[in-house]
Structure formats: structure tokens, C-alpha cells
Design a protein around this motif. Structure first.
Motif, short mmCIF file in Angstrom:
data_model
loop_
_atom_site.label_atom_id
_atom_site.label_comp_id
_atom_site.label_asym_id
_atom_site.label_seq_id
_atom_site.Cartn_x
_atom_site.Cartn_y
_atom_site.Cartn_z
N HIS A 280 0.95 -1.21 0.29
CA HIS A 280 0.17 0.02 -0.24
C HIS A 280 0.90 1.40 -0.17
N GLU A 281 1.88 1.31 -0.45
CA GLU A 281 3.02 2.17 -0.55
C GLU A 281 2.50 3.53 -1.20
N LYS A 282 1.90 3.37 -2.44
CA LYS A 282 0.93 4.27 -2.81
C LYS A 282 0.56 5.12 -2.23
N GLU A 283 -0.45 4.78 -1.53
CA GLU A 283 -1.64 5.66 -0.80
C GLU A 283 -1.02 6.42 0.12
N ILE A 284 0.38 5.19 0.57
CA ILE A 284 0.46 6.07 2.54
C ILE A 284 1.51 7.06 1.50
N PHE A 285 1.89 7.10 0.53
CA PHE A 285 3.17 8.24 0.59
C PHE A 285 2.19 9.39 -0.62
N ASP A 286 1.33 8.69 -1.33
CA ASP A 286 -0.49 10.29 -1.66
C ASP A 286 -0.36 10.76 -0.34
N GLU A 287 -0.82 9.61 0.25
CA GLU A 287 -1.03 10.85 1.66
C GLU A 287 0.38 11.74 2.45
N ALA A 288 1.46 10.89 2.59
CA ALA A 288 2.11 11.81 2.71
C ALA A 288 2.04 13.19 2.31
N GLU A 289 3.01 12.98 1.12
CA GLU A 289 2.10 14.09 0.01
C GLU A 289 1.34 15.34 0.41
N ASN A 290 0.28 14.97 0.23
CA ASN A 290 -0.97 15.15 0.89
C ASN A 290 -1.09 16.62 2.26
N ARG A 291 -0.42 16.10 3.00
CA ARG A 291 0.29 17.25 4.52
C ARG A 291 0.64 18.66 3.60
N LEU A 292 1.52 18.54 2.69
CA LEU A 292 1.96 19.81 1.76
C LEU A 292 0.17 20.60 1.25
N HIS A 293 -0.35 19.38 0.03
CA HIS A 293 -1.39 20.18 -0.59
C HIS A 293 -3.03 20.69 0.87
#
Length: 307
Positions: A280-293
Motif C-alpha cells: 500500500h506504499e502508493k496511497e501511504i506516500f500520496d497521503e504524506a504528500e497531501n500534508r503539503l496540499h
């Protein structure tokens, strides 16, 4: 003027308004358009707790919005030498346009906000982590999981559990919180969540069995069992949380297309297995990037509601 201290201070409509704003700003960013919504403004970033994602996302975020961020560890300012929080607030809020604080006690954050002349954002306290939940929900929206989801939170009844309780009870979706006995969320926060749920229609269930929580869930989420400042409890906590690791067996009980979210840092072999994390690394790191947005959305929204 509004602060962003906990989601319990926000209505469903306001939360969704910030999410929509974050989506629009993210789309602009992905097109290479950096709109200076906060041109010339200064964000003071006070860190009593260290962080990777909070530091990078806020500093990059304010820069992309046309402003500048000031990193202030407690040792860089007089807080580290015992200056009262209220006095620090009176000084910094006269010089900066917005303040983000990552600290321990929610009461310290609230004291700062009470004496601040500018909006204050909770970058994390021991009780709440609202900016993380905005990133989590933005991720759910992007993956099409926002319509009547069942969310299973497995682990410690900590600031992440508290923040999920606030989000679910405000937006009206089903949340199942599974913790070991003795690690349940704080009673006063549960009372708030159940009260909000009466208005929103949210279904909130407290469990001690992670399997029961994860059954047919659309989203499964967890957090570290040993938060900053709890290192001396590690051995006891590892024993007490036996059976609460999100592994393939537990994840298989959720829906086939279920998301797995983690606020990071993740400790493989404790709250999550290596296999589940990497699957599930894709959604986890999409989630991490979404901290910025998501945080850009919060900052721009707060700026619009100064008066």
C-alpha cells in the motif's frame, strides 16, 4: 479570526470547504502554477517536537504560496529558557502573519492562540493532529473513498485516534476504533465525538478486537504504538499491543480495494507488517504528500477568515 487547533471547532461544511480549496491548490501546483495567495506573509513554525513531514510540508507550503517560513525550535527562542507561552505569543504574533506550533500539551497551544493576534495552526499535540486528518481525508477523496466509508482505526487511542473521532463525527461516516484494553481514547474526547455524531449521523464503535473493526472496512489506518516521549514504555506496549499489527491476515478482512493509511513514521513489524506497508506504499506516500496540499488549503482558508 479563526485558529486551526482541533477539528471539533469546525463544521462539516467548513472542513469540506478547506478540502476543496486544497484540491484546487494542488491542481494548480501540479500544472506548475504557484499562485501567491499569501504573498509576502511570514509563517512562524515553532517546534517543541521534531518532525519530517510537518517541517517540510509547512516550509515548502508557505514558500509555494508566496510567503516565507521561520523554523523556530524551542532552543532557538526563549520558550526553551522558560518564557511563558502567552508572552511568546504576544511577541511573535506582532511580527508574523501566521503561526504553526508542534508541541506536547494541547493546553499550551490553546494558551498561545488565546494571546495571539494572528491565526494559529496545530502541527501536532498529544491530544490532536488535525492537519494530518485533512491530508488523510484528501487522500480518501482522491481514491474515491469519501462516500459513506467504513474506516477502521487499529492501535493506540492517541492523538490520531482522537482526530479520527473528530473527523468522523463531524462528517458523518462510520468509524471503528480498536484498541487494547486500557488504551482507549480519552473519555472527554469520546463524549464530544458522540455528541457531534448525534447531529451528523456518524456511527462510532469502540472495540478491543481489531478483526471486528477491520471487517469489510473501506479504509484501514494505524499509528505507532510508541509515540515521542513514550520510549520508556516500549517493552510493555509491545506486549499489550500483541495482535494489533496490521498484517496480511488482518488486512484480508477488509474490502478487496481497501486503502491502508499511515501518518508515518511507520515501524514495520510493530503496528504494520512490511508486506502490508509495501503493498500500500502508493496511497501511504500520496497521503504524506497531501500534508503539503492540505496545509496550504488550511493556511489560505485561515487567511481569508482573518476578519
Amino acid at each position: 479570526m479563526r485558529h486551526f487547533l482541533t477539528l471539533k471547532d469546525y463544521t462539516k461544511e467548513e472542513i469540506l470547504e478547506i478540502i476543496k480549496l486544497a484540491q484546487n491548490i494542488k491542481a494548480e501546483t501540479k500544472r506548475g502554477e504557484y499562485v501567491p495567495y499569501l504573498e509576502g506573509q511570514t509563517l512562524a513554525m515553532i517546534f517543541e517536537k521534531s518532525s519530517t513531514r510537518t517541517r517540510v510540508s509547512f516550509e515548502v507550503g508557505i514558500y509555494q504560496l508566496g510567503g516565507i517560513g521561520l523554523f523556530l525550535s524551542k532552543n532557538d527562542i526563549q520558550l526553551g529558557r522558560g518564557e511563558p507561552m502567552r508572552d511568546t505569543a504576544r511577541v511573535i504574533s506582532r511580527m508574523c502573519d501566521m503561526v504553526m506550533i508542534r508541541t506536547y500539551a494541547q493546553s499550551d497551544l490553546e494558551e498561545f492562540a488565546a494571546y495571539s493576534k494572528v491565526p494559529v495552526i496545530n502541527g501536532l499535540t498529544d491530544e490532536y493532529h488535525p492537519v494530518q486528518l485533512m491530508a488523510d481525508y484528501l487522500t480518501m477523496v482522491e481514491y474515491g473513498k469519501e462516500k459513506d466509508p467504513i474506516v477502521a482505526y487499529v492501535g493506540d487511542g492517541n492523538n490520531m485516534a482522537h482526530s479520527w473521532l473528530m473527523l468522523a463525527s463531524k462528517l458523518g461516516f462510520e468509524l471503528r476504533v480498536a484498541t487494547p484494553k486500557g488504551y482507549e481514547p480519552k473519555e472527554e474526547i469520546l463524549e464530544d465525538a458522540f455528541e457531534f455524531a448525534k447531529q451528523s449521523g456518524a456511527k462510532i464503535t469502540l472495540l478491543n478486537d481489531p478483526k471486528e473493526a477491520v471487517e469489510d472496512a473501506d479504509v484501514v489506518t494505524t499509528d505507532t504504538w510508541i509515540s515521542m516521549g513514550q520510549e520508556d514504555e516500549k517493552e510493555k506496549r509491545v506486549r499489550d499491543f500483541k495482535g494489533f499489527m496490521v498484517d496480511n491476515n488482518l488486512m484480508s478482512l477488509a474490502k478487496d480495494d481497501a486503502l491502508f493509511l499511515h501518518c508515518l513514521p511507520a515501524y514495520r513489524g510493530y503496528e504494520v507488517s512490511e508486506e502490508v506497508f509495501e503493498a500500500h506504499e502508493k496511497e501511504i506516500f500520496d497521503e504524506a504528500e497531501n500534508r503539503l496540499h492540505a496545509q496550504k488549503g488550511v493556511m489560505v482558508w485561515l487567511d481569508k477568515h482573518r476578519k
